[in-house]
Design a protein around this motif. Structure first.
Motif: not given
Lengths: 217, 255
Positions: A121-122, A128-131, A154-164
């Motif tokens: 998802r990240m 999409a962001m680059v586009h 969105e990316i930051d939230a996924e990143h934090k959740a993934f780390l956990r």
């Protein structure tokens, strides 16, 4: 009047579109490789990175030449200054696509037992962001630049959740420490990717308004 | 004398006609003291007319009608009762083509002070030297002060003309395209000189060279068809102009 400058600027924009498309394609390939374990695809990303870097140097030389020979001012000058930030950030995003592809190659040999939905998802949000960021530059669309940068959350939230999640998994499987470390690094690269798109969007807002906007609070 | 941030010229609703054609349209602006203000715009836009209004040089043109007000240091510049000789002593002018008098360098510079009654030789010597020093010309010509000024290069002649203006101790120096007839080296010398002079003098310069306006001025005024379209800090005007007409003109997309 200023036909030569107009034509050269159009050519620069075309090259930036080409560079942005290649970066986007690299990210898509890396994402697909991560999902499917397609090692050949992951290798293509690496090859594409050289092409991206070459485009960057060509665009920057051309922009410097225009500054030297055409004495641009106002909007023209802001665009030419912005070009350097756009290419610099696109190049870094391309590097992160290569990192993601490397992870995909490694995971093909030693699959991670849990789903990698968050990384996917990240990466998808990054594509999409680059586009949108490149589109915002080409269409001179400030609102779109701001929207693209906002997706960094969105990316930051996924990143934090993934780390956990990875750390929780690691607590039960300390033998998987090496793999977990690589995944955390990959997630961090994707998080950085979002920051680079944000920088790019800030540069576009600067080009359009002359204001130094802070889009990442 | 005026303080640092003070206004030198305060112009309000300035209209000027040459016969039936209107050359300036309701121009309002404050020009700061001890800084360089550049006037830019295409030919016929009114910038030189505006410059010449500041020391009443337009009086020399027939059929001119002026309305509005121009205050310099509290003096009503346009009033018929204003002493024009005194005004032009305080507000000097340098023209596009260097116009040294056909006499020695020394006499060129001593000319103004002599007209204003200075006769003492030692004092004239001082004025000549200090004016040449301030115009960044002294070192180049100190051994030939009594030779003809017409033997100087174009760039030296223009600096001589600046020295000649400085010799009467003006407060303002108006410059009408002072480097358009000069080569790049001489131009660079005049530009460097402007940077020095603005510490003590108020400079207003008309230039067709946009890069020059960008390099030398603190504020820039863009004129078009007699209208003051935009007047702002130079760095702002050249990097992020507010008016589209300004952007089109300075980026060479005008017309």
């Amino acid at each position: 009047m200023r036909n030569q400058l107009n034509e050269e600027l159009d050519r620069l924009r075309h090259d930036i579109l080409a560079m942005g498309s290649l970066v986007e394609e690299s990210l898509r390939k890396a994402l697909h490789a991560l999902r499917t374990g397609d090692v050949a695809l992951a290798k293509e990303v690496r090859a594409g990175d050289a092409e991206i870097n070459a485009l960057q140097l060509g665009i920057e030389d051309q922009a410097a030449m225009l500054i030297a020979t055409q004495q641009p001012v106002a909007g023209d000058l802001r665009e030419l200054v912005t070009v350097f930030k756009v290419t610099d950030n696109l190049e870094r995003i391309g590097d992160h696509a290569a990192h993601l592809a490397k992870t995909a190659r490694r995971l093909a040999d030693d699959p991670y037992p849990l789903p990698l939905d968050r990384l996917e998802r990240m990466a998808a949000a990054g594509v999409a962001m680059v586009h949108d960021a490149v589109e915002a530059y080409l269409r001179r669309d400030e609102a779109l630049a701001r929207e693209a940068a906002a997706r960094d959350d969105e990316i930051d939230a996924e990143h934090k959740a993934f780390l956990r999640e990875v750390l929780a998994y690691l607590a039960g499987r300390p033998d998987k420490a090496e793999q977990a470390t690589k995944l955390i690094a990959t997630s961090s690269f994707l998080e950085r990717l979002g920051d680079h798109v944000t920088n790019l969007c800030e540069a576009v807002v600067f080009m359009l308004t002359g204001e130094h906007a802070e889009l990442n609070d | 004398m005026m303080s640092e941030a003070e206004t030198a010229f305060s112009i309000r609703g300035l209209d000027l006609w040459y016969g039936k054609s209107q050359a300036l349209k309701s121009v309002t602006a404050d020009l700061p003291a001890r800084s360089v203000t550049a006037l830019i715009g295409p030919s016929g836009c009114g910038k030189s007319t505006f410059l010449r209004t500041l020391n009443r040089m337009n009086d020399l043109v027939g059929g001119v009608r002026i309305e509005g007000s121009v205050l310099y240091d509290g003096v009503d510049v346009l009033s018929p009762s204003t002493d024009v000789i005194d005004l032009r002593k305080r507000v000097g002018m340098v023209f596009q083509k260097p116009n040294p008098f056909p006499m020695s360098l020394y006499d060129n510079i001593a000319y103004g002070p002599r007209v204003h009654g200075v006769k003492d030789k030692a004092r004239l010597d001082d004025v000549v030297e200090s004016s040449l020093v301030r115009a960044a010309l002294f070192d180049e010509v100190k051994d030939r002060l009594h030779e003809s000024a017409l033997g100087l290069s174009g760039g030296q002649q223009q600096r001589l003309c600046i020295a000649r203006v400085l010799a009467v101790e003006p407060e303002v120096v108006l410059m009408d395209e002072p480097t358009s007839a000069l080569d790049p080296i001489s131009t660079a010398k005049i530009e460097a000189l402007l940077d020095e002079l603005k510490r003590d003098y108020t400079i207003v310069i008309v230039t067709h060279n946009m890069q020059q306006a960008g390099r030398v001025s603190d504020r820039t005024a863009f004129f078009l068809l007699g209208e003051l379209v935009e007047y702002a800090a130079t760095k702002e005007l050249f990097f992020n102009p507010a008016d589209e007409r300004t952007e089109n003109y300075i980026s060479g997309r005008f017309g």
